[in-house]
Design a protein around this motif. Structure first.
Motif, PDB file in Angstrom:
ATOM      1  N   THR A  34       5.627   8.954   3.180  1.00 12.76           N
ATOM      2  CA  THR A  34       5.480   7.761   1.897  1.00 12.76           C
ATOM      3  C   THR A  34       4.163   7.290   1.855  1.00 12.76           C
ATOM      4  O   THR A  34       3.537   6.996   0.809  1.00 12.76           O
ATOM      5  CB  THR A  34       6.615   6.652   2.266  1.00 12.76           C
ATOM      6  N   GLU A 115       7.451   8.049  -6.302  1.00 12.34           N
ATOM      7  CA  GLU A 115       6.311   7.281  -5.596  1.00 12.34           C
ATOM      8  C   GLU A 115       5.091   7.773  -6.080  1.00 12.34           C
ATOM      9  O   GLU A 115       4.006   7.072  -6.005  1.00 12.34           O
ATOM     10  CB  GLU A 115       6.586   7.345  -4.024  1.00 12.34           C
ATOM     11  N   MET A 172      10.668   2.073  -0.245  1.00  5.87           N
ATOM     12  CA  MET A 172      10.836   3.384  -0.029  1.00  5.87           C
ATOM     13  C   MET A 172      11.428   3.817   1.352  1.00  5.87           C
ATOM     14  O   MET A 172      12.359   4.679   1.600  1.00  5.87           O
ATOM     15  CB  MET A 172       9.552   4.210  -0.241  1.00  5.87           C
TER      16      MET A 172
END
Length: 216
Positions: A34, A115, A172
């Motif tokens: 992430t 994202e 996330m």
């Protein structure tokens, strides 16, 4: 045999609260992936400003295409390239380090894609809000580092802390861990919508700023 022993053969008990927890490798596989997705903001910050810096913007505008087509093409290509990098990291962690990504991998892919869109849109918006390309990259880098620090990329963060959900990495990672270890899909759609909503805001800034300019 008694009825109880017969029933015990086919009755399975399952706790509502999963006892599964990520190991160190599992945690950092998610946290690093992430974080790398968030670094997509850096190429996003030079997506169109870089064309002006390299003096290639005039050539693009001279081509028989509209500014909107140039914008969409550059954005789509950058999203695809950065998502591919994220996919390589995710697959490497799964195949080489055997990190657990759960049974809903397709949802994790979609989350990662949103994202990447968020990060690139943020960088693109910064490129129009900052005066120079260097300033845009500096602002993006500072925000990435702060988001990584408070989002648990370097070490786990207490979820009860007031700053725990200020970073996009926080929501996330939390959503992915719920998917993988609790089979909880309730946060998937809200997280996607949040990412896309913030991305739309920065894209709006970029589109309005570009429309006011004569060039890109």
């Amino acid at each position: 045999p008694s009825n109880k022993s017969v029933h015990d053969e086919y009755i399975q008990e399952r706790s509502l609260h999963s006892k599964r927890k990520p190991g160190a490798m599992d945690y950092y596989a998610v946290a690093m992936t992430t974080m790398i997705a968030l670094y997509s903001a850096l190429p996003g910050s030079s997506l169109l400003r870089g064309e002006r810096t390299r003096k290639t913007a005039d050539r693009l505008l001279a081509a028989p295409v509209r500014k909107s087509e140039i914008f969409i093409g550059k954005l789509t290509g950058n999203v695809a390239a950065n998502f591919l990098c994220v996919a390589v990291v995710m697959l490497f962690s799964q195949w080489v380090f055997h990190a657990d990504w759960g049974h809903h991998v397709s949802l994790v892919w979609l989350l990662m894609l949103t994202e990447v869109v968020l990060a690139i849109s943020f960088g693109l918006g910064m490129s129009y809000m900052a005066r120079t390309e260097g300033a845009a990259r500096t602002i993006a880098m500072v925000i990435i580092q702060l988001s990584s620090f408070f989002g648990g990329a370097y070490f786990p963060i207490d979820e009860t802390a007031w700053y725990a959900h200020l970073s996009p990495l926080s929501w996330m990672n939390d959503t992915i861990f719920k998917i993988v270890y609790a089979n909880d899909l309730s946060s998937v759609v809200p997280t996607m919508l949040l990412n896309i909503g913030i991305a739309a805001l920065f894209l709006m800034i970029a589109v309005v700023s570009m429309a006011r300019r004569e060039g890109l």
